[in-house]
Design an enzyme around this catalytic site. Structure first.
Site, short mmCIF file in Angstrom:
data_model
loop_
_atom_site.label_atom_id
_atom_site.label_comp_id
_atom_site.label_asym_id
_atom_site.label_seq_id
_atom_site.Cartn_x
_atom_site.Cartn_y
_atom_site.Cartn_z
N THR A 27 4.86 2.11 30.83
CA THR A 27 5.94 1.80 31.77
C THR A 27 6.73 3.06 32.16
OG1 THR A 27 6.13 -0.37 30.79
CG2 THR A 27 8.02 0.40 32.02
N GLY A 36 8.78 2.19 22.47
CA GLY A 36 9.45 2.20 21.18
C GLY A 36 9.00 3.39 20.35
N GLU A 81 5.62 -7.09 28.27
CA GLU A 81 4.24 -7.59 28.35
C GLU A 81 4.02 -8.50 29.57
OE1 GLU A 81 1.84 -6.43 26.58
OE2 GLU A 81 3.18 -5.25 25.33
#
Lengths: 669, 669
Positions: free
Chosen positions: B152, B191, B434
Site C-alpha cells: 500500500t 506494520g 485486506e
C-alpha cells in the site's frame, strides 16, 4: 478561508457549485449578523494560539494529556473571562465556546472544567435558595472555586432512584453526614472530579428523623482551597483511561462519614429545618428541567459532530482517486462512485434534518418552560417523551454517520490525524450518557402506549402524536402516494401500526396470566422499535415542514438544493424502512422501483454540489483539525506533516533496538 | 478457571446451565485433545508473565507504548522459539500464538513483529525461487533479520495496479533501481516498517528495456544490520498514532534511486534475465493465493473478537442490576431485560455461525488450492467471490457486534479497562485492510451478475450460486414456509431477486445510451446490496447444514441448545430483512407475527444458558483482560483496582494545580 493553493480537484468542485455558499452559511448560523459574531469570536479565541501544539496531545501519556488539558482549559477560560468583561455579554459566550465547535478545537479530548459551567453553576442557579445563590454563585462565576456534579455511582447510572450515597441529618450538630455505605455507592464518572474540582454538588438519599426522602442535592467541599489536598473522609481519584474524552478527568468519590453544615443542602425546592423536619418541594417535576435542557442541547452537538465528519470525508473523497473502471482513462475521484455518494450525502442531509429538528425542539422547550413557570404542566409529558426519543435517535444516527464517514476514508480514516476517531469517541459517548438510549426509547414508548389508549377512548391527542388518532379513526385510509408527503404519511402509519401491535401483544400476554410488567418486558424489543418509528415520523415531518417555511425567503438556486436534500433524506429513509412500509401501507413493487431510481437520481443531481454543501458548514481548519479535510485539500502533504510530528520520528533509531531487537536477532536475549 | 470467590449472581447462572460446558468447549476447539493442547500452550506462554504490566500500557505515551511492544514481542517470540525447538512443531505454534486470542493477551494493541511472520516469511515461501529461499528463509526463520511487506502507498490502497513505486532494471550494473517518483508513491501502513524491520519485501512496477511489466516483489535491505541506521536513499519513519493497533509500528518508506542486486527480485514466478529480458509467470493467478488465505483467516479472527466482546457483556449483564419495574422487588439483573438479551444472544449465535462458515471456507480453500496445484483453475473465481463477500460481511458484522456489546455495558463499556474499546479498534480495522468492504462486495457482485447470465443461458452453475438457476427455472415457486428451511430458501430468493433486478437495471440503463461501466456505477448501491444478500443466504445455509451434521454426535442437552442458536440466528435475520422477504417471497403478516413471537420465545428459552454459552468460549481472564468480563464477576472491585493503576492516582495533588489551577482561581494567571 485558507490562502494556500487549493488542490485542483477541490477547486474544480467549488467552481461548479450551483448555489451561493455564503447564503447557506448565513442560514445555518441564523443570519448574516450571527455569522459575523461567530467568526469574530473564533478569531478572538484562536489568535491566542492556545490550540497550537508542538507535539499533538495524542502522543502524550495519559498524565501528560491531563496536565495539558488543565493548562489549556485555564488559558481558554481566561480569554472567555476577558471577552465577558469587554463585551459585558453574560452567559452567552462561554456556552458558544464550550459547545461542539470552538471548544473542541482547543480541547479536542474534552475539558476538565466543562462540568463547572454545564452542571455546577446551572444546578446552583436551579436548585439553590436565594441566600445560597448569594453565597456561592459569585465565587463560582469568578472561578474562585471549581465545582462539578456527582450523581452517577459505580453501581447505578440511568436508574436514579437506586443511588446509594446517603446524607443523614444530625440535629444535634445541625449537620448532614455524607456516607458511601458500599463500593457500588462510590460516585463514578463526573468530569473534573478526579483532580480538578475542589467543590462538588453531590446527589444523595436524604435521611432525617429516621425516614428516607429520596435524592437531593448537597454542596460539598472536596479539597483544601490552598493545598488542594482531599479533605478528611473524602476518597477521591480518577477512574482511568477511556475510549475518548481523556482530557475530562472523570473521577470517583467516596465518603467516610463526612460532615457538612445543614446550609449545604440546596434548598430552593425541598428543605430540612434545623430540628430535622423535612419540608417537601412544591413541584418535584421542576427538577426535570435541567435534564431535558441537556438533551435538547445534545441534539445540536450531534449536528456539529456530523458536520465535521462529513466535511472531512467529502473533501477527501474529492481529492482521493482510485481504480480504473474505464481503460485508458485516469482514476476517478472516489466521490464519483455512487456507493461513496450514498455513504456521504445522507450525512449532509442528516445535519440539516437534525438542525431543524433541534431548533423546533428548542422552541417547544422554551414554550413549555414558560408554561411551567405559569404553573401549567400539561405539555411536560409530551416534551419529555420527545426529548427522550430525539436524544436516542440523534445520538445513534450521529454515531453511525461519523463512523460511516470514517470508514468511507479507508485506511486513512483510522489515523488520528484524520480527526475522525476522536470525533467518533465524542459522538458515541452521547449514546450512553444523559440516559442510555434503549431506556430512553422505552420511556417514550410508555407515552405512546398511553396516547394509543387515549385515542381508543376518543380523547384528543397532543400535536406530535395526533397522527395516532387519524390512523385509528376507523375511516378507510387513502392509498399509498409515491411523494414526499405520501412517504411521511406512510411513516406515521408505520409508527401507529407498531404502537397498536405492541398494545395488542401486551394485552394478549396479560390474558395468558403475565403481569403487565412481564408482558411489557417480553414486548420491549417491539416497543423500542415503535418508539424509534415514532421518532422517524417526527424527524421527517419536521425537516420537511420547517424547510418549506425556510425556503420561502431563499434564492431559487439554493432553494432547489435544500429541497433536493429533504427529498434525499425522506426517500433514503423510505428505502431503509421498506419492510415497515410494506407491512403498514399499500406501497407496491412498482413504487419501490421508482423510489430506488428517484434516490439514485438525487445522488447524481446533488453530486456537483457535494463540496459546496460541506463548505457551507464553514468549519475552519483550526476547528476541523483534520489532515484529510482541510480546506485546501493538501491531503497527502498534511498526512506526512502530521506523521513527522511523532516523537518516534525524532530519532532514526529507537533505543529499543539496542536494548531488545539486536540481542534478540543475535540470539542473545 | 479462577479460584477466587465468584459473584453470587454469576454462580447462580452457572448452576442453572442445562448443558455440559466442557462438551461445548471441546467442540469449539475441535476435540478434547485440541482443548488440552490449547490450554497447555496458554499455560506455557502465560507462565512467563510477559503479559503482566505494572502500569497498563494505555497510560503510556505513544513512544513508550512502542518500546514496550518491542520488548514484549521479543520476549514472546523467544518463548515461541523455545517451544518450537522443544516440540519440533514447525510453523503451527506461532500461528496459534499470533492469532486473535493468545497473541492479543500479551500484545493487546498489536505487535511490530506480526508482519514478519504473516507476510514476510509467507511471501518468501510463495514467491522466492528455490535458490532465493535457501538464501533468505533460514535467516528469516531464525530472526537474524526482521522483515515486513510493503504494498500500500500513501495514494493507493485497494487498487493495486495504480501503485507508483518503480523498480527499473539497469543491465549495465545488473541492478534494479527502486524509486518513489511522487509523495503519493511513498509506501504507507506496513506494520513493523517504521523502526523495527531491517528488510522489506517491496511491491513495485517493474520496468525493463523501457517497458512496464506491472507489480512485482523485491526484497530490499532498509537498515544497517549492526547500527540499524536507514541505508542511503531510504526515507523511513512511522505514520503516527491511530484509532487502535498502536503497537504495530506502521511505517512509511520512500526510495531515492536505491540500487539492489538483480537477485533481489523474487523470481519464483516471473523473472528478469541478466540482459534485462522479462520472462513471464506461468500463471499470474497463483498470486491470488496469499490474499485469499489471509481473508479466510480473517473470518476466524472475527469470531475471536466477537467471542471476547460477548463474553464480557454477558457476564457483566448477569452481575449488573438496574431499575425496579415491580415495586418492592429487588432490581433485576439487566440480562433479564428482553432488550438486553436481544443485543447479546445474537452475538453468541454469530460466533457459532461465522465459526462454522470459516471452517467450511477453509476446507474449500484447501480443496481449491490442491486443484490449483494440479493445474485446475475452475473453482478459483467462485472461491474468490466467496472470500470477498465473507470477508466484507464478517468484518462488518463483527464490528457491529463488538460495538453493540460495548454499548450494552453502558458507561462502563467506554472504560478501556472493559477491553471493549480496544477490541473494537482491532475489529473495525479489518473492515478496511485486506480490501475495503464495499469494493469487495462489488467484486462478488461481478461474479453474481455473470452467474445470472450463465443461468439465463442454461449453463450449470457452481454449487454456491446454484440457487440462482432454481429461482430462474421458470417453474412456479412453492409458497412461503414459516420454518428454518423456508426462511433459508426465502433468503436465496431474495438474493436471486436482487441480482436479477440489478442485471435488468444495468441493461435498461445501457439502452438509454450509458456505457456498461456507467450503468454499473449507477446501479452499484443495489449491486452491493445484492452481494450482501447472497452472502447472508450462504451464511444461513452453511450454519444450518453444518450444525445439522455436528449435532449428530452431540449429547441431547447440548444439541437442543445448538439448534436453538441456529433458530435464533435465522429468525433474527428474517426479522432484520422483512422488507426483502416481503418483496421477493409470499411471506404474510401472520407469518411475520409468528416469527416475532418465535424470536421472543427463543430469547426467553436461551436466557438460562446465556452465561454457560459464553463460558464455553473458554477465554481465560489473562486473555480477556476485562474488568467487566472476568470469570469471577467481581466487576466493581476490578474497576476500582484498574482505576488505582492510573499514574494520576499515585499523587493526591497533580502538579498542574500549583502551576495553573491555583493561579487561575486567584485571578493571577
Amino acid at each position: 478561508m485558507s490562502k494556500t493553493k487549493v488542490n485542483d480537484d477541490l477547486q474544480r468542485e467549488r467552481d461548479k457549485c450551483t448555489f451561493n455558499v455564503t447564503e447557506l452559511i448565513n442560514i445555518i448560523d441564523g443570519g448574516i449578523q450571527k455569522t459575523e459574531e461567530r467568526k469574530k469570536q473564533e478569531d478572538m479565541v484562536l489568535k491566542e494560539g492556545i490550540h497550537l501544539e508542538q507535539v499533538p496531545s495524542e502522543y502524550l501519556s495519559h498524565k501528560e494529556k491531563y496536565e495539558l488539558a488543565v493548562k489549556k482549559a485555564c488559558l481558554l477560560f481566561k480569554v472567555i473571562r476577558r471577552m465577558q468583561e469587554e463585551e459585558n455579554a453574560g452567559m452567552e459566550n462561554y456556552r458558544a465556546v464550550l459547545g461542539g465547535k470552538l471548544g473542541s478545537a482547543i480541547l479536542q479530548d474534552g475539558s476538565p472544567l466543562t462540568l463547572h459551567y454545564v452542571m455546577f453553576i446551572p444546578t446552583l442557579m436551579g436548585q439553590a435558595s436565594v441566600e445560597q445563590q448569594v453565597h456561592w454563585i459569585g465565587r463560582a462565576f469568578d472561578l474562585n472555586i471549581i465545582g462539578t456534579y456527582a450523581q452517577t455511582e459505580l453501581g447505578h447510572g440511568t436508574f436514579i432512584r437506586g443511588l446509594e450515597t446517603t446524607a443523614t441529618y444530625d440535629p444535634k450538630t445541625k449537620e448532614f453526614v455524607l456516607h458511601s455505605p458500599t463500593l457500588t455507592s462510590y460516585k463514578w464518572w463526573p468530569g473534573g472530579l478526579a483532580h480538578t474540582a475542589n467543590y462538588c454538588i453531590v446527589m444523595a438519599q436524604l435521611y432525617t428523623k429516621g425516614q428516607c426522602h429520596g435524592i437531593h442535592p448537597f454542596i460539598v467541599q472536596l479539597r483544601d482551597e490552598e493545598t488542594h489536598m482531599p479533605l478528611k473522609g473524602i476518597k477521591i481519584g480518577e477512574i482511568g483511561v477511556k475510549l475518548g474524552m481523556n482530557g475530562t478527568n472523570n473521577g470517583f468519590l467516596g465518603f467516610e462519614q463526612v460532615r457538612i453544615p445543614r446550609e449545604h443542602m440546596l434548598m430552593k425546592n425541598s428543605k430540612v429545618l434545623e430540628d430535622g423536619t423535612y419540608v417537601n418541594s412544591p413541584s418535584s417535576k421542576l427538577a426535570y428541567g435541567t435534564m431535558m435542557f441537556v438533551r435538547v442541547v445534545l441534539v445540536t452537538d450531534m449536528c456539529n459532530y456530523m458536520a465535521k465528519a462529513v466535511t472531512i470525508a467529502m473533501r477527501y473523497s474529492a481529492v482521493r482517486r482510485q481504480s480504473q473502471p474505464k481503460p485508458n482513462e485516469p482514476e476517478p475521484q472516489i466521490l464519483d462512485y455512487l456507493t461513496q455518494q450514498h455513504k456521504l450525502l445522507i450525512g449532509v442531509a442528516s445535519v440539516h434534518a437534525f438542525r431543524l429538528n433541534a431548533d423546533w425542539l428548542w422552541n417547544m422547550y422554551n414554550n413549555v418552560t414558560a408554561e411551567l413557570d405559569a404553573g401549567d404542566l400539561e405539555r411536560l409529558p409530551e416534551l419529555h417523551a420527545l426529548s427522550c426519543c430525539l436524544k436516542a435517535v440523534s445520538t445513534a444516527d450521529a454515531a453511525e454517520c461519523v463512523e460511516r464517514c470514517r470508514l468511507a476514508c479507508g485506511g486513512h480514516g483510522y489515523m488520528l490525524s484524520s480527526n475522525l476517531p476522536s470525533t467518533y469517541g465524542l459522538t458515541t459517548a452521547a449514546c450512553t450518557y444523559e440516559g442510555e438510549n434503549t431506556v430512553l426509547l422505552l420511556q417514550t414508548a410508555r407515552y405512546l402506549v398511553k396516547a394509543w389508549q387515549q385515542a381508543i377512548g376518543g380523547h384528543t391527542l397532543t400535536p406530535t402524536v395526533s397522527y395516532i388518532a387519524t390512523v385509528n379513526s376507523g375511516r378507510r385510509l387513502p392509498p399509498w402516494e409515491n411523494t414526499i408527503e405520501g412517504i411521511i404519511t406512510g411513516f406515521q402509519r408505520v409508527a401507529a401500526g407498531k404502537i397498536g401491535l405492541c398494545v395488542s401483544n401486551i394485552e394478549k400476554r396479560q390474558k395468558t396470566g403475565l403481569s403487565y410488567e412481564d408482558a411489557w418486558n417480553i414486548t420491549s424489543v417491539q416497543l423500542a422499535s415503535a418508539s424509534e418509528a415514532h421518532c422517524r415520523a417526527i424527524l421527517l415531518y419536521t425537516y420537511y415542514t420547517e424547510t418549506e417555511k425556510l425556503v420561502e425567503t431563499v434564492s431559487p438556486a439554493l432553494k432547489h438544493v435544500l429541497v433536493q436534500l429533504v427529498d434525499l433524506y425522506v426517500v433514503y429513509w423510505a428505502l431503509q424502512r421498506l419492510g415497515d412500509l410494506l407491512r403498514f401501507t399499500s406501497i407496491s413493487e412498482k413504487d419501490i422501483d421508482e423510489l430506488q431510481k428517484w434516490y439514485e437520481d438525487l445522488l447524481t443531481k446533488l453530486r456537483p454540489n457535494a463540496v459546496g454543501l460541506v463548505d457551507a458548514f464553514d468549519i475552519r481548519d483550526e476547528i476541523l483539525r483534520s489532515a484529510l479535510g482541510a480546506y485546501d485539500g493538501r491531503v497527502y502533504e498534511r498526512l506526512m506533516e502530521e506523521a513527522m510530528k511523532s516523537p518516534l520520528n525524532a530519532e532514526p533509531v529507537n533505543s529499543s533496538f539496542h536494548k531488545y531487537l539486536k540481542p534478540f536477532m543475535q540470539g542473545k536475549l
